[in-house]
Motif scaffolding. Structure first.
Motif, PDB file in Angstrom:
ATOM      1  N   LYS A   1     -49.979   3.547   7.023  1.00 20.11           N
ATOM      2  CA  LYS A   1     -48.683   2.899   6.816  1.00 20.11           C
ATOM      3  C   LYS A   1     -47.695   3.199   7.926  1.00 20.11           C
ATOM      4  CE  LYS A   1     -46.545   6.613   4.081  1.00 20.11           C
ATOM      5  NZ  LYS A   1     -45.903   6.976   2.798  1.00 20.11           N
TER       6      LYS A   1
ATOM      7  N   PHE B   1     -51.199   7.906   5.904  1.00 18.87           N
ATOM      8  CA  PHE B   1     -51.914   6.980   5.038  1.00 18.87           C
ATOM      9  C   PHE B   1     -50.989   6.387   3.973  1.00 18.87           C
ATOM     10  CE2 PHE B   1     -56.205   9.366   5.685  1.00 18.87           C
ATOM     11  CZ  PHE B   1     -56.294   8.819   6.950  1.00 18.87           C
ATOM     12  N   THR B   2     -51.405   5.247   3.448  1.00 16.20           N
ATOM     13  CA  THR B   2     -50.644   4.590   2.391  1.00 16.20           C
ATOM     14  C   THR B   2     -50.727   5.364   1.069  1.00 16.20           C
ATOM     15  OG1 THR B   2     -52.572   3.214   1.879  1.00 16.20           O
ATOM     16  CG2 THR B   2     -50.933   2.306   3.406  1.00 16.20           C
TER      17      THR B   2
ATOM     18  N   TYR C   1     -59.641   4.119   4.666  1.00 21.08           N
ATOM     19  CA  TYR C   1     -58.222   4.466   4.635  1.00 21.08           C
ATOM     20  C   TYR C   1     -57.396   3.293   5.158  1.00 21.08           C
ATOM     21  CZ  TYR C   1     -59.164   5.106   9.599  1.00 21.08           C
ATOM     22  OH  TYR C   1     -59.560   4.892  10.896  1.00 21.08           O
ATOM     23  N   TYR C   2     -56.090   3.336   4.869  1.00 17.78           N
ATOM     24  CA  TYR C   2     -55.122   2.404   5.450  1.00 17.78           C
ATOM     25  C   TYR C   2     -53.920   3.215   5.923  1.00 17.78           C
ATOM     26  CZ  TYR C   2     -57.766  -1.485   3.488  1.00 17.78           C
ATOM     27  OH  TYR C   2     -58.760  -2.372   3.202  1.00 17.78           O
TER      28      TYR C   2
ATOM     29  N   ARG D   1     -63.012  -0.145   3.152  1.00 13.69           N
ATOM     30  CA  ARG D   1     -62.235   0.615   4.122  1.00 13.69           C
ATOM     31  C   ARG D   1     -62.002   2.024   3.602  1.00 13.69           C
ATOM     32  NH1 ARG D   1     -62.461  -0.187   8.847  1.00 13.69           N
ATOM     33  NH2 ARG D   1     -60.487   0.898   9.157  1.00 13.69           N
TER      34      ARG D   1
ATOM     35  N   GLU E   1     -57.363  -3.552  11.769  1.00 11.03           N
ATOM     36  CA  GLU E   1     -58.096  -3.364  10.511  1.00 11.03           C
ATOM     37  C   GLU E   1     -57.706  -2.090   9.777  1.00 11.03           C
ATOM     38  OE1 GLU E   1     -61.001  -2.197  13.899  1.00 11.03           O
ATOM     39  OE2 GLU E   1     -59.387  -3.639  13.539  1.00 11.03           O
ATOM     40  N   ASP E   2     -56.983  -1.200  10.430  1.00  6.51           N
ATOM     41  CA  ASP E   2     -56.566   0.045   9.779  1.00  6.51           C
ATOM     42  C   ASP E   2     -55.212  -0.074   9.078  1.00  6.51           C
ATOM     43  OD1 ASP E   2     -58.850   1.369  10.495  1.00  6.51           O
ATOM     44  OD2 ASP E   2     -58.016   2.218  12.325  1.00  6.51           O
ATOM     45  N   THR E   3     -54.614  -1.250   9.095  1.00 11.64           N
ATOM     46  CA  THR E   3     -53.330  -1.463   8.435  1.00 11.64           C
ATOM     47  C   THR E   3     -53.505  -2.393   7.242  1.00 11.64           C
ATOM     48  OG1 THR E   3     -52.726  -3.390   9.780  1.00 11.64           O
ATOM     49  CG2 THR E   3     -52.180  -1.223  10.662  1.00 11.64           C
ATOM     50  N   LEU E   4     -52.590  -2.311   6.303  1.00 17.48           N
ATOM     51  CA  LEU E   4     -52.669  -3.166   5.117  1.00 17.48           C
ATOM     52  C   LEU E   4     -52.474  -4.639   5.452  1.00 17.48           C
ATOM     53  CD1 LEU E   4     -50.748  -1.132   2.380  1.00 17.48           C
ATOM     54  CD2 LEU E   4     -53.170  -1.744   2.377  1.00 17.48           C
ATOM     55  N   THR E   5     -51.710  -4.924   6.500  1.00 18.25           N
ATOM     56  CA  THR E   5     -51.395  -6.311   6.850  1.00 18.25           C
ATOM     57  C   THR E   5     -52.289  -6.864   7.944  1.00 18.25           C
ATOM     58  OG1 THR E   5     -49.738  -5.577   8.468  1.00 18.25           O
ATOM     59  CG2 THR E   5     -48.982  -5.988   6.203  1.00 18.25           C
ATOM     60  N   GLY E   6     -53.322  -6.123   8.343  1.00 17.12           N
ATOM     61  CA  GLY E   6     -54.218  -6.598   9.378  1.00 17.12           C
ATOM     62  C   GLY E   6     -53.567  -6.718  10.736  1.00 17.12           C
TER      63      GLY E   6
END
Length: 323
Positions: A293, A67-68, A290-291, A288, A302-307
């Motif tokens: 990294k 996770f980020t 979680y994100y 969301r 959708e699970d990443t910060l940058t889409g």
């Protein structure tokens, strides 16, 4: 039809325990051909992620998500169940207080036709305060708040992966009471428990208290019903003392004390209603959980910060040629 197993291992600043958990899990489950060990790093600030990466380079059964930042155990479960690659998933803490060999007890019980099997810890070796708090929490949930809490349930559990995804997508604050809520077949079976040999628990009193409130107000409307009853009773008392005061049968101190009591009840009622409104607003916003990294498996955008978009360098000034 595949009958493989994913072992979901939450990690937050576990350090050397990463290799220890991996070694014991592999040894205990070597008879399972389709085995996946999924580490979910919950934003560790130590070298846990580096250790997990090294394991993944040498053992193809190891997959990981990082996770980020630290999002908490609910996010870890949501991500773990979402990316588990096998039809059954067992949740096993990295501290290994429940020996990995006890996973077979869960598997044997699940073979009887259950969707979820909880490990009921025999002779629990946690501190007395932790054990007492857990027992009190489950008692209050069942007896006071009327919540259907499976007896003996713990975080050491085996779940059909598809069912686990269904439950986590509901975004309920607790996993355990959601199992009977959706009508899943569940059971508990005794498992061994041993003292923690490395690190310390990441759960603190404030977090445990907040988590308890999420259980009580997330699965029970009884507190709100109690507020309604208190409101009716308070209104009736106010009317009675108003009549008594008008008739000269109740003195000033009694009326003042009654007013103070009613004021306290009013403040408590407003606070409780506000807590339920917070619950409804949180569920409506649905941010969301979680994100991610870093991972060694394909991620959903959708699970990443940058889409899911690449992260190239920003445009730079052109280098001018001097003539």
């Amino acid at each position: 039809m595949t009958t493989g197993l994913t072992v979901l291992v939450p990690c937050y600043n576990e350090g050397p325990q990463v290799e220890t958990a991996h070694g014991e899990l592999v040894e205990a489950l070597k008879e399972i051909g389709e085995l996946e060990i999924l580490f979910v790093d919950d934003g560790s600030t130590d070298d846990s992620l580096d250790r997990i990466r090294r394991l993944a380079e040498t053992d193809p059964r190891v997959r990981y998500l990082s996770f980020t930042r630290n999002f908490g155990i609910d996010a870890v479960m949501a991500a773990g169940f979402r990316y588990a690659g096998q039809p059954w998933t067992v949740q096993c803490d990295a501290d290994l207080q429940v020996p990995p060999g006890e996973i077979w007890a869960l598997l044997d019980k699940a073979a009887e036709g259950y969707d979820v099997v909880f490990g009921e810890r025999r002779g629990r070796r946690d501190p007395l305060v932790r054990r007492g708090g857990s027992a009190g929490l489950h008692w209050a949930a069942r007896r006071v708040f009327g919540i259907d809490m499976p007896r003996g349930a713990s975080t050491f559990r085996l779940v059909r992966t598809g069912l686990a995804r269904t439950i986590t997508e509901l975004r309920l604050p607790w996993f355990i009471p959601a199992v009977p809520l959706v009508g899943a077949r569940y059971a508990a079976t005794p498992v061994a428990h041993r003292p923690r040999t490395a690190g310390r628990s990441k759960l603190r009193l404030a977090r445990l208290t907040a988590h308890s409130f999420e259980l009580f107000f997330g699965f029970s409307w009884r507190p709100l019903a109690a507020v309604y009853a208190a409101g009716v009773l308070g209104g009736a008392l106010a009317l009675v003392f108003a009549v008594l005061g008008y008739a000269g049968l109740a003195g000033g101190p009694v009326i003042a004390a009654t007013q103070l009591l009613l004021t306290g009840l009013t403040v408590a009622a407003v606070a409780l209603v506000g807590r339920y409104l917070h619950r409804l607003l949180r569920d409506t916003a649905r941010p969301r959980t979680y994100y991610v990294k870093d991972a060694n498996l394909p991620l959903l955008p959708e699970d990443t910060l940058t889409g899911g978009l690449p992260s190239p360098q920003p445009p730079a000034r052109a280098v001018r040629q001097r003539g």
